[in-house]
Scaffold this active site. Sequence first.
Site, PDB file in Angstrom:
ATOM      1  CD  GLN A  87      -3.175  -4.698   6.864  1.00 53.20           C
ATOM      2  OE1 GLN A  87      -3.376  -3.714   6.095  1.00 53.20           O
ATOM      3  NE2 GLN A  87      -3.902  -6.022   6.437  1.00 53.20           N
ATOM      4  CG  ASP A  99     -10.283  -0.867   5.202  1.00 46.50           C
ATOM      5  OD1 ASP A  99      -9.681  -1.165   4.151  1.00 46.50           O
ATOM      6  OD2 ASP A  99      -9.507  -0.888   5.990  1.00 46.50           O
ATOM      7  CE  LYS A 143      -3.752  -2.331   2.426  1.00 47.25           C
ATOM      8  NZ  LYS A 143      -4.411  -2.967   3.518  1.00 47.25           N
TER       9      LYS A 143
END
Length: 288
Positions: free
Chosen positions: A97, A120, A53
């Site tokens: 994460q 997300d 990422k």
Amino acid sequence: MTAQIINGNDLAREIRKDIAERAAKLTAAGETPGLAVILVGDSPASMVYVLNKERACKANGIRSILEKYDASFTEEQLLERIRVLNADPTVHGILVQLPLPDHIDPRKVIEAIDPAKDMDCFSVFNTGMLMTGQPRIKPCTPHGVMKMLESINYPIRGAHAVIVGASNIVGKPMSMLLLQAGATITICNSKTRDLGHHTRLADILIAATGQRNIIKADMVKPGAVVIDVGVERDENGKLWSDVDFPNVKEVAGYITPVPGGVGPMTITMLLENAIEAAEKKLQSRQKQ
């Protein structure tokens, strides 16, 4: 019949060209898009995802803020870092994460993120907006799958889509995006009785369980689009996925590979979410 491959790497490269152009315009206007990623613990798989990422951000004009903490980092310390990032006007998106160490409540962490910065789309607010057909942010992996279907001009309206896997990350939001596009939806899981009965009805079959080769060739309707989301590594580090690719590709009409399928699209949609958040911030600033 041998299925056509939906190449996620190629599609991601095309979309990222547009992302890089939009990022350059934002930077020229004084609103450089910024994405903060927090990693707690030392999971090798999570580290790989996070570094991918970070690399993608830097390659496409997005400022990457990577914060790494060891597994002893407390829940309150993590919540405090999120509070700081929520208040930082140069940060447009925040991603924590997962999975987190056992002593940290992931739901509490997710809900602490400003919904406008929830890249997300995991928060109750953003999932509620998605459920009602008004998503402000689209979940990365399901959105990437929709882009893949769009890339082959697949007629989703009226198609029967079967999703194997009902997680909050993929299965549930995937069903909402497909439903909004006009598909008829069946959601299964790895324990569904006579799973093959359901999957053989699918025009679009999406597998997202993380169970090795759960989808066999005799479970696939000839000519179906097969999207393989679930991946895992065995004790030797070998990558496996939900779909028995060598055999299923002889039955399906389209299929995604692993690696090089959905994975690159997930990261690309994360970048797009960060760009859209920065664009909204710029538009708001220009109206003031």
